[in-house]
Design an enzyme around this catalytic site. Structure first.
Site, PDB file in Angstrom:
ATOM      1  N   CYS A  79      -0.759  -5.455 -14.680  1.00 26.04           N
ATOM      2  CA  CYS A  79      -1.591  -5.798 -15.842  1.00 26.04           C
ATOM      3  C   CYS A  79      -2.997  -6.179 -15.383  1.00 26.04           C
ATOM      4  O   CYS A  79      -3.993  -5.762 -15.983  1.00 26.04           O
ATOM      5  CB  CYS A  79      -0.981  -6.965 -16.614  1.00 26.04           C
ATOM      6  SG  CYS A  79       0.653  -6.646 -17.309  1.00 26.04           S
ATOM      7  N   CYS A 102       1.766 -10.656 -14.254  1.00 29.11           N
ATOM      8  CA  CYS A 102       1.995  -9.217 -14.042  1.00 29.11           C
ATOM      9  C   CYS A 102       0.853  -8.605 -13.231  1.00 29.11           C
ATOM     10  O   CYS A 102      -0.261  -8.472 -13.735  1.00 29.11           O
ATOM     11  CB  CYS A 102       2.122  -8.550 -15.413  1.00 29.11           C
ATOM     12  SG  CYS A 102       2.025  -6.767 -15.405  1.00 29.11           S
TER      13      CYS A 102
END
Length: 110
Positions: free
Chosen positions: A39, A36
């Site tokens: 993230c 991600c």
């Protein structure tokens, strides 16, 4: 991503139970995935918040490693930040939004 001393990983359902659901006080859980991008982008900010807001404990959960816990928590997007008080989820912040996350942490600690 990678854990840090301020935002350690939770690696089992039992550990999640112990450190989050059975915890007294304030806990912030960063639900992330290694693939991600957002993230990874917000990780340094989460680290900074963990050092700033020391009245809360901060942990990470890799949703791929702990998919059962992620499913039970209803995680559908990463990153999702779950905010707990005395083992009860009081709010969440979905997405890599530092302002919203900091506001959520401040509200949790108020």
């Amino acid at each position: 991503m990678g854990a840090s001393e301020h935002v350690p990983p939770i690696t089992s359902k039992a550990e999640f139970q112990e450190k989050v659901l059975n915890a007294k006080g304030f806990v912030v859980v960063d639900c992330f995935a290694t693939w991600c991008g957002p993230c990874k982008a917000i990780a340094p900010t989460v680290e900074k918040f963990a050092q700033t807001y020391t009245d809360a404990s901060f942990y990470q959960i890799d949703v791929d490693e702990l998919s059962e816990v992620a499913a039970e928590l209803g995680i559908r997007a990463m990153p999702t930040f779950l905010l707990f008080k005395d083992g009860q989820k009081v709010s969440d912040v979905v997405g890599a939004n530092p302002g919203a996350l900091e506001a959520g942490i401040k509200a949790l600690l108020a």
